[in-house]
Design an enzyme around this catalytic site. Structure first.
Site, mmCIF file in Angstrom:
data_model
loop_
_atom_site.group_PDB
_atom_site.id
_atom_site.type_symbol
_atom_site.label_atom_id
_atom_site.label_comp_id
_atom_site.label_asym_id
_atom_site.label_seq_id
_atom_site.Cartn_x
_atom_site.Cartn_y
_atom_site.Cartn_z
ATOM 1 N N LYS A 47 -26.048 22.199 -1.854
ATOM 2 C CA LYS A 47 -26.706 21.617 -3.003
ATOM 3 C C LYS A 47 -25.889 20.442 -3.542
ATOM 4 O O LYS A 47 -26.391 19.594 -4.255
ATOM 5 C CB LYS A 47 -26.820 22.665 -4.124
ATOM 6 C CG LYS A 47 -27.566 23.919 -3.762
ATOM 7 C CD LYS A 47 -27.473 24.894 -4.954
ATOM 8 C CE LYS A 47 -28.019 26.238 -4.582
ATOM 9 N NZ LYS A 47 -27.880 27.194 -5.701
ATOM 10 N N GLY A 48 -24.594 20.443 -3.199
ATOM 11 C CA GLY A 48 -23.648 19.543 -3.848
ATOM 12 C C GLY A 48 -23.972 18.063 -3.763
ATOM 13 O O GLY A 48 -23.704 17.309 -4.693
ATOM 14 N N ASP A 107 -13.862 18.625 3.134
ATOM 15 C CA ASP A 107 -12.655 19.406 2.869
ATOM 16 C C ASP A 107 -12.052 19.823 4.219
ATOM 17 O O ASP A 107 -11.376 19.035 4.868
ATOM 18 C CB ASP A 107 -13.117 20.595 2.004
ATOM 19 C CG ASP A 107 -11.997 21.442 1.472
ATOM 20 O OD1 ASP A 107 -11.303 21.012 0.546
ATOM 21 O OD2 ASP A 107 -11.821 22.565 1.991
ATOM 22 N N LYS A 135 -10.809 15.132 1.358
ATOM 23 C CA LYS A 135 -9.464 15.682 1.161
ATOM 24 C C LYS A 135 -8.804 15.784 2.524
ATOM 25 O O LYS A 135 -8.850 16.844 3.167
ATOM 26 C CB LYS A 135 -9.558 17.104 0.585
ATOM 27 C CG LYS A 135 -10.038 17.212 -0.841
ATOM 28 C CD LYS A 135 -9.996 18.698 -1.215
ATOM 29 C CE LYS A 135 -10.656 18.986 -2.515
ATOM 30 N NZ LYS A 135 -10.885 20.430 -2.713
ATOM 31 N N PHE A 156 -9.010 21.281 -6.793
ATOM 32 C CA PHE A 156 -10.385 21.773 -6.821
ATOM 33 C C PHE A 156 -11.171 20.998 -7.875
ATOM 34 O O PHE A 156 -10.848 21.022 -9.056
ATOM 35 C CB PHE A 156 -10.442 23.278 -7.106
ATOM 36 C CG PHE A 156 -11.810 23.828 -6.876
ATOM 37 C CD1 PHE A 156 -12.286 24.040 -5.591
ATOM 38 C CD2 PHE A 156 -12.652 24.099 -7.948
ATOM 39 C CE1 PHE A 156 -13.573 24.515 -5.371
ATOM 40 C CE2 PHE A 156 -13.941 24.579 -7.736
ATOM 41 C CZ PHE A 156 -14.393 24.784 -6.447
ATOM 42 N N ARG A 169 -22.302 21.591 -12.039
ATOM 43 C CA ARG A 169 -22.888 20.581 -11.144
ATOM 44 C C ARG A 169 -23.424 19.380 -11.906
ATOM 45 O O ARG A 169 -23.424 18.269 -11.389
ATOM 46 C CB ARG A 169 -24.042 21.185 -10.335
ATOM 47 C CG ARG A 169 -23.607 22.165 -9.264
ATOM 48 C CD ARG A 169 -24.761 22.385 -8.297
ATOM 49 N NE ARG A 169 -24.622 23.607 -7.520
ATOM 50 C CZ ARG A 169 -23.932 23.705 -6.386
ATOM 51 N NH1 ARG A 169 -23.320 22.661 -5.891
ATOM 52 N NH2 ARG A 169 -23.873 24.857 -5.746
HETATM 53 P P1 5GP Z 1 -15.739 21.907 4.358
HETATM 54 O O1 5GP Z 1 -16.647 22.538 5.349
HETATM 55 O O2 5GP Z 1 -15.433 20.451 4.637
HETATM 56 O O3 5GP Z 1 -14.490 22.724 4.145
HETATM 57 O O4 5GP Z 1 -16.432 22.037 2.963
HETATM 58 C C1 5GP Z 1 -17.326 21.171 2.486
HETATM 59 C C2 5GP Z 1 -17.990 21.743 1.264
HETATM 60 O O5 5GP Z 1 -17.117 22.588 0.504
HETATM 61 C C3 5GP Z 1 -18.337 20.614 0.327
HETATM 62 O O6 5GP Z 1 -19.557 20.008 0.674
HETATM 63 C C4 5GP Z 1 -18.379 21.335 -0.996
HETATM 64 O O7 5GP Z 1 -19.622 21.954 -1.163
HETATM 65 C C5 5GP Z 1 -17.289 22.385 -0.862
HETATM 66 N N1 5GP Z 1 -16.028 21.884 -1.456
HETATM 67 C C6 5GP Z 1 -14.975 21.333 -0.826
HETATM 68 N N2 5GP Z 1 -14.015 20.947 -1.699
HETATM 69 C C7 5GP Z 1 -14.494 21.241 -2.918
HETATM 70 C C8 5GP Z 1 -13.985 21.068 -4.265
HETATM 71 O O8 5GP Z 1 -12.904 20.538 -4.533
HETATM 72 N N3 5GP Z 1 -14.784 21.517 -5.273
HETATM 73 C C9 5GP Z 1 -15.991 22.093 -5.058
HETATM 74 N N4 5GP Z 1 -16.682 22.479 -6.127
HETATM 75 N N5 5GP Z 1 -16.522 22.267 -3.817
HETATM 76 C C10 5GP Z 1 -15.772 21.842 -2.767
HETATM 77 MG MG MG Z 2 -21.486 19.656 0.317
#
Ligand code: 5GP
Ligand code: MG
Length: 181
Positions: A47-48, A107, A135, A156, A169
């Site tokens: 949803k982000g 991330d 990140k 975070f 959000r």
């Molecule tokens: P990844 O698969 O790259 O580890 O994660 C991606 C998803 O993790 C992002 O689209 C997001 O939804 C969530 N995420 C990663 N870092 C953060 C953060 O610092 N804050 C929040 N709220 N969600 C994060």
């Molecule tokens: Mg996302």
């Protein structure tokens, strides 16, 4: 219950400036790639990335088709579980299309690497990634981000689509969530 403190990391104006730059680059790069009448096939990660997508896409001066995918890797914790599940799949076919994935933050890279594998198997004409934030210190899988707003350190973040337990959000700015007492 301990109160969580928010420290603004990117203001609404700073986010808008990043979106303006990203949209200009995307418009520039695709205007000669797309055939007359052809749309850029945008896949938004739910949803982000919804808030980012709504703002960015309105600054892109190209025909676009918008689709959504929901991949979950986070649960309610602030650490990635490393398990990626497709909860809502795309509704349009990317076969032969110029596809751009929009994500608000990269991330570990696990979510995008799973998505890339799935979409590449469907043979799009091209497949690129646009993310507002990355990140790099958290990466577990290398992911090439073609259009990046800015790199962030390992904090975070909440707001502008980013949640903590589905909260925050709708904040206009992106803040560091400090839940220390
Ligand atoms: P990844 O698969 O790259 O580890 O994660 C991606 C998803 O993790 C992002 O689209 C997001 O939804 C969530 N995420 C990663 N870092 C953060 C953060 O610092 N804050 C929040 N709220 N969600 C994060
Ligand atoms: Mg996302």
């Amino acid at each position: 219950m301990p109160m969580s403190k928010l420290h603004v990391f990117l203001s609404a104006a700073e986010i808008e400036a990043l979106n303006t730059q990203l949209a200009a680059r995307i418009t520039h790069d695709y205007q000669d790639v797309l055939k007359p009448g052809e749309a850029l096939h945008v896949i938004v990660t739910l949803k982000g990335a919804v808030f980012f997508a709504a703002d960015l896409l309105r600054k892109i001066d190209l025909p676009v088709l918008v689709d959504f995918v929901r991949v979950s890797s986070y649960g309610n914790a602030t650490q990635s579980s490393g398990v990626v599940k497709v909860i809502h799949d795309v509704e349009t076919t990317p076969i032969g299309k110029h596809v751009l994935i929009l994500d608000e933050i990269v991330d570990s890279g696990l979510t995008l690497s799973v998505l890339l594998d799935r979409l590449n198997a469907l043979q799009p004409a091209s497949l690129k990634i646009c993310a507002l934030l990355s990140k790099p210190s958290r990466r577990q899988t290398p992911v090439e981000i073609h259009y990046l707003g800015t790199e962030v350190e390992d904090k975070f973040l909440v707001g502008y689509g980013l949640d903590h337990g589905e909260r925050y959000r709708n904040l206009k700015e992106i803040s560091v969530l400090d839940s220390s007492p």
